[in-house]
Design a protein around this motif. Sequence first.
Motif, PDB file in Angstrom:
ATOM      1  N   PRO A 159     -17.362  27.105 -61.043  1.00 39.22           N
ATOM      2  CA  PRO A 159     -18.063  28.380 -60.798  1.00 39.22           C
ATOM      3  C   PRO A 159     -18.633  28.431 -59.382  1.00 39.22           C
ATOM      4  CG  PRO A 159     -18.693  27.464 -62.930  1.00 39.22           C
ATOM      5  CD  PRO A 159     -17.885  26.408 -62.227  1.00 39.22           C
ATOM      6  N   GLY A 160     -18.519  29.602 -58.769  1.00 39.39           N
ATOM      7  CA  GLY A 160     -19.073  29.788 -57.439  1.00 39.39           C
ATOM      8  C   GLY A 160     -18.137  29.453 -56.309  1.00 39.39           C
ATOM      9  N   LEU A 161     -16.962  28.860 -56.584  1.00 37.97           N
ATOM     10  CA  LEU A 161     -16.004  28.486 -55.546  1.00 37.97           C
ATOM     11  C   LEU A 161     -14.775  29.384 -55.593  1.00 37.97           C
ATOM     12  CD1 LEU A 161     -15.820  24.567 -55.559  1.00 37.97           C
ATOM     13  CD2 LEU A 161     -17.412  26.060 -54.347  1.00 37.97           C
ATOM     14  N   VAL A 162     -14.294  29.769 -54.416  1.00 40.01           N
ATOM     15  CA  VAL A 162     -12.998  30.423 -54.287  1.00 40.01           C
ATOM     16  C   VAL A 162     -12.258  29.694 -53.176  1.00 40.01           C
ATOM     17  CG1 VAL A 162     -11.748  32.562 -53.840  1.00 40.01           C
ATOM     18  CG2 VAL A 162     -13.988  32.653 -54.946  1.00 40.01           C
ATOM     19  N   LEU A 163     -11.118  29.084 -53.500  1.00 39.86           N
ATOM     20  CA  LEU A 163     -10.356  28.303 -52.529  1.00 39.86           C
ATOM     21  C   LEU A 163      -9.052  29.020 -52.215  1.00 39.86           C
ATOM     22  CD1 LEU A 163     -11.559  26.049 -54.896  1.00 39.86           C
ATOM     23  CD2 LEU A 163     -11.227  24.661 -52.858  1.00 39.86           C
ATOM     24  N   PHE A 190      -6.718  26.143 -44.530  1.00 38.81           N
ATOM     25  CA  PHE A 190      -7.536  26.107 -45.734  1.00 38.81           C
ATOM     26  C   PHE A 190      -8.825  26.881 -45.532  1.00 38.81           C
ATOM     27  CE2 PHE A 190     -11.097  23.879 -47.860  1.00 38.81           C
ATOM     28  CZ  PHE A 190     -10.766  24.141 -49.179  1.00 38.81           C
ATOM     29  N   GLY A 191      -9.260  27.597 -46.566  1.00 39.38           N
ATOM     30  CA  GLY A 191     -10.530  28.304 -46.522  1.00 39.38           C
ATOM     31  C   GLY A 191     -11.239  28.208 -47.855  1.00 39.38           C
ATOM     32  N   ILE A 192     -12.544  28.417 -47.834  1.00 41.14           N
ATOM     33  CA  ILE A 192     -13.326  28.324 -49.056  1.00 41.14           C
ATOM     34  C   ILE A 192     -14.484  29.311 -48.994  1.00 41.14           C
ATOM     35  CG2 ILE A 192     -14.680  26.420 -48.097  1.00 41.14           C
ATOM     36  CD1 ILE A 192     -14.956  25.329 -50.961  1.00 41.14           C
ATOM     37  N   THR A 193     -14.736  29.983 -50.095  1.00 47.55           N
ATOM     38  CA  THR A 193     -15.910  30.844 -50.244  1.00 47.55           C
ATOM     39  C   THR A 193     -16.819  30.208 -51.288  1.00 47.55           C
ATOM     40  OG1 THR A 193     -14.725  32.873 -49.661  1.00 47.55           O
ATOM     41  CG2 THR A 193     -16.745  33.112 -50.941  1.00 47.55           C
ATOM     42  N   THR A 194     -18.068  29.994 -50.932  1.00 43.36           N
ATOM     43  CA  THR A 194     -19.035  29.364 -51.822  1.00 43.36           C
ATOM     44  C   THR A 194     -20.209  30.305 -52.028  1.00 43.36           C
ATOM     45  OG1 THR A 194     -18.425  27.225 -50.884  1.00 43.36           O
ATOM     46  CG2 THR A 194     -20.396  27.292 -52.238  1.00 43.36           C
TER      47      THR A 194
END
Length: 626
Positions: A87-91, A101-105
């Motif tokens: 939960p809370g992560l988008v990769l 690579f990118g990540i939304t937290t």
Amino acid sequence: MNQISEYKTNTASGLLVAGLSFACLAVPARSQENGSDAFFELDAISISANRIEIPVQQVGSTVDVLDAYELQNGQDIFLVDALREIPGLVLRNNGGPGGTFGITTRGLSSNRPTVLLNGIEVSNPSNGQIMNLGNLFTNSASKVEVLRGPQSSLYGADALAGVISVDTLGPGTSNGGRALFGYGSYDTLDYGLGHSGSNGAFSWQVDGLVHESEGFSSQSPEYGEAWADDDAYDNTTLNGAVKYQLNDSVSLHGSAIYIDTFSEFDPGDPAWIWGVPSSENYATTEQLFVRTGSDFQLSEKWDSSVNIAYSDVDTLSQTESGPYYASGKRYKYDWINTVEANERWTMVAGLEYEEEKNLSDVGNRNDTSLFVENVIEYSDALDVTIGARYDDNSAYGEETTYRATFSYRIEDMDARIRGSYGSSFQAPSFYELFNATYGNPSLKAESGKGWDLGIEKTLVNGKLLFSSTAFGNNVKDKIAWDGVYRNLNEYESIGLENAVRYQLSDSLRLKAAYTYSDAEEDNSAEALRVPRSVASIGGNWSGMDGKLGLNLDALFISSQYGDSSSRSAGTKLEGYEVVNVAATYQVSDLSTIWVRFGNVLDSEYEEISGYQTAGANVHAGVRMNF
């Protein structure tokens, strides 16, 4: 037959062959005696949350602790896929696993969490890019902790969006040799060897893993011949660790990880290409991370640790316009102390010195920091932490950060309330500060404050666990690019994380999660790469006395703005869903076979605007111990 049709035919054939093989062979789950407690993390221990071992039930921050079994349930080759359901992560990747690579937290799309690999910070010292989790093999990870919320009071710069801490197999993890072999879609080949053992006070672990794949076209073949070819990805990873126990109170340790990758990528948006590209585009990376030190006791209530860490990251991206280098080195020295002041108060204090060298552009810098964390068991039901940190950096000045958390257990209700509030900062990279064309030496470090408040409740005699966490972030002086790097006024995100886990029986476990995020930048614009809704469901079943295991997981991502131009046009990336199925079968005490069907619905979707993702695919293999 065109390339797309041929690919779909090959994929369908591969699925049919693998399906028949699976029907004949079947495939492991962990035995029942190992399953229930770990599923609910009731006995899980976190180290990242307070930099000491502490039961998750006493941690006030939001942390997910995944052991090797949970990580490998889905038989994902790379860690980037094994963490998508947190939960809370988008990769996201632009194309295959070796792509950018990118990540939304928690709605923070460009604030990267600190990534630690065996305690070593593994970002690129030159451009600040965190390690691509698509370069880390899931099979080599023994534990992952995902710590959300601002964590600069413990980890300094770049922990504004949290911490992802990865432990690989280490001395004492297992004894004997191990091997693996796998093959699958896109002519993907995986193989590896490893060994762990001990001799008296000395123990060791060494592993080598190789991944070779022809890949798929990361951008639409309809753009032209230069975009239609498959984009290969190769990865060779070597890691090892040693430990020597001098006596009951002193031990020495060392670890090293080497990652060598090669990945092809397409030319980019055709609207920016003049004519047919005359050269192939590819990227190579060489990464070396080393850490050595000693753990020792200064007294019965005073544990101490001294460590030296070294990072060396060399990257080369070859494009039509020429090569781009991003290479740097980092040296880090730390002295960490844990003092038990009394039965209910433990103090963790550390002194750290870090030196970063930019080898591909102008600029070097160093940072001296001091932190203190107080872990207080206020009562049998209430745990509190209060901590602060001071950083003095030669490039962007002084920063002071803090954090406070609480965890309150309501035994009569089988429930827990937890929360945290803290400040953090994210440092500008060398590239953002000093690049001759785009850099801005006047950039300030981003400063942020964040909070969360959560509740956990068990039902059905402890078999059902529900958790819900509200969160918010406010970031000032956020760094953005509009021809040159500059500081924005403000960036805000707010949302809610929900998770349910249900142990329906000794052999069947179900889980589901849903995260809502709302983020804005410059006080009005909807943030880029922040889907409002992210949901996942999954299940794991074991049978035949724990030898057979089946796993299903599904991920649902809502629409989002992929880039600034699409936001200006009001056009969002479409939402999508991905369903994966995996199975394992323990043939004997020494061998296990597995198969994974990825994207079984053959969904067509983009994680990054303009870049394709894998269609329906299958991989299968065998793991052996000797």
